[in-house]
Design an enzyme around this catalytic site. Sequence first.
Site, PDB file in Angstrom:
ATOM      1  N   LEU A 175       0.821  -1.221   0.000  1.00 60.32           N
ATOM      2  CA  LEU A 175       0.000   0.000   0.000  1.00 60.32           C
ATOM      3  C   LEU A 175       0.850   1.264   0.000  1.00 60.32           C
ATOM      4  O   LEU A 175       0.438   2.307  -0.493  1.00 60.32           O
ATOM      5  CB  LEU A 175      -0.881   0.021   1.256  1.00 60.32           C
ATOM      6  CG  LEU A 175      -1.969  -1.043   1.352  1.00 60.32           C
ATOM      7  CD1 LEU A 175      -2.539  -1.090   2.766  1.00 60.32           C
ATOM      8  CD2 LEU A 175      -3.080  -0.731   0.355  1.00 60.32           C
ATOM      9  N   ASN A 201       5.095   3.008   1.081  1.00 61.17           N
ATOM     10  CA  ASN A 201       6.401   2.918   1.721  1.00 61.17           C
ATOM     11  C   ASN A 201       6.612   4.154   2.565  1.00 61.17           C
ATOM     12  O   ASN A 201       6.466   5.273   2.088  1.00 61.17           O
ATOM     13  CB  ASN A 201       7.509   2.829   0.660  1.00 61.17           C
ATOM     14  CG  ASN A 201       7.557   1.456   0.040  1.00 61.17           C
ATOM     15  OD1 ASN A 201       7.577   0.449   0.755  1.00 61.17           O
ATOM     16  ND2 ASN A 201       7.540   1.398  -1.281  1.00 61.17           N
ATOM     17  N   GLY A 202       6.916   3.967   3.839  1.00 56.50           N
ATOM     18  CA  GLY A 202       7.242   5.097   4.699  1.00 56.50           C
ATOM     19  C   GLY A 202       8.747   5.153   4.858  1.00 56.50           C
ATOM     20  O   GLY A 202       9.469   4.365   4.251  1.00 56.50           O
ATOM     21  N   PHE A 241      10.416   4.320   7.390  1.00 55.16           N
ATOM     22  CA  PHE A 241      10.973   3.240   8.208  1.00 55.16           C
ATOM     23  C   PHE A 241      10.364   1.879   7.904  1.00 55.16           C
ATOM     24  O   PHE A 241      10.582   0.933   8.623  1.00 55.16           O
ATOM     25  CB  PHE A 241      10.799   3.564   9.698  1.00 55.16           C
ATOM     26  CG  PHE A 241      11.200   4.954  10.023  1.00 55.16           C
ATOM     27  CD1 PHE A 241      12.512   5.354   9.841  1.00 55.16           C
ATOM     28  CD2 PHE A 241      10.270   5.877  10.459  1.00 55.16           C
ATOM     29  CE1 PHE A 241      12.897   6.642  10.102  1.00 55.16           C
ATOM     30  CE2 PHE A 241      10.648   7.178  10.727  1.00 55.16           C
ATOM     31  CZ  PHE A 241      11.962   7.568  10.550  1.00 55.16           C
ATOM     32  N   ASP A 273       2.922  15.730  14.662  1.00 56.45           N
ATOM     33  CA  ASP A 273       3.284  15.453  13.260  1.00 56.45           C
ATOM     34  C   ASP A 273       2.109  15.666  12.315  1.00 56.45           C
ATOM     35  O   ASP A 273       1.896  14.879  11.383  1.00 56.45           O
ATOM     36  CB  ASP A 273       3.837  14.020  13.141  1.00 56.45           C
ATOM     37  CG  ASP A 273       4.779  13.878  11.948  1.00 56.45           C
ATOM     38  OD1 ASP A 273       5.173  14.916  11.368  1.00 56.45           O
ATOM     39  OD2 ASP A 273       5.116  12.738  11.591  1.00 56.45           O
ATOM     40  N   LYS A 322       0.131  16.785   9.333  1.00 57.01           N
ATOM     41  CA  LYS A 322       0.380  17.158   7.927  1.00 57.01           C
ATOM     42  C   LYS A 322      -0.519  16.279   7.060  1.00 57.01           C
ATOM     43  O   LYS A 322      -0.926  15.189   7.496  1.00 57.01           O
ATOM     44  CB  LYS A 322       1.859  16.980   7.553  1.00 57.01           C
ATOM     45  CG  LYS A 322       2.432  15.614   7.827  1.00 57.01           C
ATOM     46  CD  LYS A 322       3.900  15.560   7.425  1.00 57.01           C
ATOM     47  CE  LYS A 322       4.512  14.223   7.818  1.00 57.01           C
ATOM     48  NZ  LYS A 322       5.889  14.056   7.423  1.00 57.01           N
ATOM     49  N   ASN A 330      -0.133  12.479   6.745  1.00 56.92           N
ATOM     50  CA  ASN A 330      -0.498  11.580   7.852  1.00 56.92           C
ATOM     51  C   ASN A 330      -2.006  11.475   8.043  1.00 56.92           C
ATOM     52  O   ASN A 330      -2.475  10.996   9.072  1.00 56.92           O
ATOM     53  CB  ASN A 330       0.160  12.057   9.157  1.00 56.92           C
ATOM     54  CG  ASN A 330       1.640  11.738   9.169  1.00 56.92           C
ATOM     55  OD1 ASN A 330       2.091  10.892   8.396  1.00 56.92           O
ATOM     56  ND2 ASN A 330       2.393  12.419  10.012  1.00 56.92           N
ATOM     57  N   ASP A 390       0.268   7.409  11.953  1.00 57.71           N
ATOM     58  CA  ASP A 390       1.663   7.759  12.220  1.00 57.71           C
ATOM     59  C   ASP A 390       1.865   8.463  13.572  1.00 57.71           C
ATOM     60  O   ASP A 390       1.985   9.691  13.648  1.00 57.71           O
ATOM     61  CB  ASP A 390       2.180   8.653  11.084  1.00 57.71           C
ATOM     62  CG  ASP A 390       3.602   8.283  10.732  1.00 57.71           C
ATOM     63  OD1 ASP A 390       4.267   7.678  11.579  1.00 57.71           O
ATOM     64  OD2 ASP A 390       4.039   8.588   9.614  1.00 57.71           O
ATOM     65  N   THR A 425       7.893  17.986  11.189  1.00 53.27           N
ATOM     66  CA  THR A 425       8.240  18.237   9.786  1.00 53.27           C
ATOM     67  C   THR A 425       8.462  19.751   9.643  1.00 53.27           C
ATOM     68  O   THR A 425       7.608  20.526  10.110  1.00 53.27           O
ATOM     69  CB  THR A 425       7.072  17.753   8.887  1.00 53.27           C
ATOM     70  OG1 THR A 425       6.854  16.376   9.184  1.00 53.27           O
ATOM     71  CG2 THR A 425       7.372  17.928   7.413  1.00 53.27           C
TER      72      THR A 425
HETATM   73  N1  LIG Z   1      -4.008   1.850   7.695  1.00 50.57           N
HETATM   74  C1  LIG Z   1      -3.623   2.065   6.449  1.00 50.57           C
HETATM   75  N2  LIG Z   1      -4.435   1.744   5.417  1.00 50.57           N
HETATM   76  C2  LIG Z   1      -4.040   1.969   4.140  1.00 50.57           C
HETATM   77  N3  LIG Z   1      -2.847   2.507   3.798  1.00 50.57           N
HETATM   78  C3  LIG Z   1      -2.001   2.840   4.762  1.00 50.57           C
HETATM   79  C4  LIG Z   1      -2.335   2.639   6.141  1.00 50.57           C
HETATM   80  N4  LIG Z   1      -1.294   3.074   6.883  1.00 50.57           N
HETATM   81  C5  LIG Z   1      -0.370   3.529   6.030  1.00 50.57           C
HETATM   82  N5  LIG Z   1      -0.774   3.383   4.736  1.00 50.57           N
HETATM   83  C6  LIG Z   1      -0.029   3.766   3.519  1.00 50.57           C
HETATM   84  O1  LIG Z   1       1.361   3.538   3.725  1.00 50.57           O
HETATM   85  C7  LIG Z   1       2.100   4.769   3.690  1.00 50.57           C
HETATM   86  C8  LIG Z   1       3.231   4.761   4.697  1.00 50.57           C
HETATM   87  O2  LIG Z   1       2.713   4.612   5.998  1.00 50.57           O
HETATM   88  P1  LIG Z   1       3.238   5.396   7.260  1.00 50.57           P
HETATM   89  O3  LIG Z   1       3.104   6.854   6.952  1.00 50.57           O
HETATM   90  O4  LIG Z   1       2.549   4.909   8.466  1.00 50.57           O
HETATM   91  O5  LIG Z   1       4.740   4.949   7.279  1.00 50.57           O
HETATM   92  P2  LIG Z   1       5.949   5.710   7.951  1.00 50.57           P
HETATM   93  O6  LIG Z   1       7.162   4.860   7.770  1.00 50.57           O
HETATM   94  O7  LIG Z   1       5.610   6.048   9.350  1.00 50.57           O
HETATM   95  O8  LIG Z   1       5.981   6.976   7.047  1.00 50.57           O
HETATM   96  P3  LIG Z   1       6.672   8.376   7.255  1.00 50.57           P
HETATM   97  O9  LIG Z   1       7.620   8.449   6.122  1.00 50.57           O
HETATM   98  O10 LIG Z   1       5.526   9.350   7.117  1.00 50.57           O
HETATM   99  O11 LIG Z   1       7.275   8.385   8.609  1.00 50.57           O
HETATM  100  C9  LIG Z   1       1.046   5.828   3.965  1.00 50.57           C
HETATM  101  O12 LIG Z   1       1.415   7.029   3.458  1.00 50.57           O
HETATM  102  C10 LIG Z   1      -0.196   5.240   3.269  1.00 50.57           C
HETATM  103  O13 LIG Z   1      -0.184   5.501   1.894  1.00 50.57           O
END
Ligand SMILES: Nc1ncnc2c1ncn2[C@@H]1O[C@H](COP(=O)(O)OP(=O)(O)OP(=O)(O)O)[C@@H](O)[C@H]1O
Length: 354
Positions: free
Chosen positions: A51, A53-54, A56, A168, A170, A173, A186, A203
């Site tokens: 879905l 990539n964040g 981490f 955080d 934005k 999130n 997040d 941010t």
């Molecule tokens: N519960 C969810 N349902 C559907 N998609 C999700 C969900 N949680 C996260 N995603 C998708 O995955 C992406 C990355 O998730 P998330 O922001 O939690 O990761 P992160 O590693 O914490 O990112 P960041 O770079 O913001 O720190 C989100 O931007 C979203 O597109």
Amino acid sequence: MSQHTSQYVFNSKEDYNVILDNMSREFEERWNHQTQSPYTNLENYITRAVLGNGSFGTVMLVREKSGKNYYAAKMMSKEDLVRLKQVAHVHNEKHVLNAARFPFLIYLVDSTKCFDYLYLILPLVNGGELFSYHRRVRKFNEKHARFYAAQVALALEYMHKMHLMYRDLKPENILLDQRGYIKITDFGFTKRVDGRTSTLCGTPEYLAPEIVQLRPYNKSVDWWAFGILVYEFVAGRSPFAIHNRDVILMYSKICICDYKMPSYFTSQLRSLVESLMQVDTSKRLGNSNDGSSDVKSHPWFQGVDWFGILNQEVTAPYQPTISGAEDLSNFENFEFKDRYKSRINRHPELFANF
Ligand SMILES: Nc1ncnc2c1ncn2[C@@H]1O[C@H](COP(=O)(O)OP(=O)(O)OP(=O)(O)O)[C@@H](O)[C@H]1O
């Protein structure tokens, strides 16, 4: 673990205060009752797609083997978390997700781990990021912006009542569900504190002046960021956005609140943004004892059906088109890279309590 965000029906202001007190007690119980995740990897789930990539980790669409429910599984490499100094943040995130229950916040359904990864199983929110939708339409009209802003204000009110600073806020999130309502996600930077703290995090575009200046700060940093968010919803850009993103220049502008108000903002919106983006925290809207009520009763929010929004009875201005749980049209195409597969348990002591 309860899978419902709220078993409450919201009817009146008096009831709502009682409900918030009940929510607070329930939050406290869950906060004090943290469980360790079993070493079950994702064996109870079938992975269907990526879905997102964040920074981490990778978030995957999964289906439980024992039923037909779909979830989002956030998978984080222990090695990366240690290398990027995110160990405390991930414990934090799990702790908050486990305790918080509010209609506009993501919560923890389940968690597991293996030798290389930690997994947070979250409700699937398949309307995509508010960020992507906003980028597509460029600007929201004020009515549209108000619909999202009201939900964010209610979510901040809940978090602050639970003594959580979110830190955080934005559009990246904020996810949209099938009905067009928001779910904030997040919680890595969220901190439980009754008073002030001083860690530099967040941010750049959304940081309050006191954070930039490394001074102690309180939950009113979330109301500052809320002002930035509402401005950005309607203007289509952040007030301190700078060509080539010179962060030092941006910080100097933030500290003296040097930004331009677009001429098409209504006087109520100008007033809201100005009141939230006050460098002097004693004058910042939201920073009194009854902070969230002051924000909710600002004239820009006049006419908002707060209980209709809480009960999700108001029709959203935009409803994502979703044909089924496996419809990924609201997400970009991501590739899955499983980089680690070790025979030894990585950092067992650091993640024992996860
Ligand atoms: N519960 C969810 N349902 C559907 N998609 C999700 C969900 N949680 C996260 N995603 C998708 O995955 C992406 C990355 O998730 P998330 O922001 O939690 O990761 P992160 O590693 O914490 O990112 P960041 O770079 O913001 O720190 C989100 O931007 C979203 O597109």
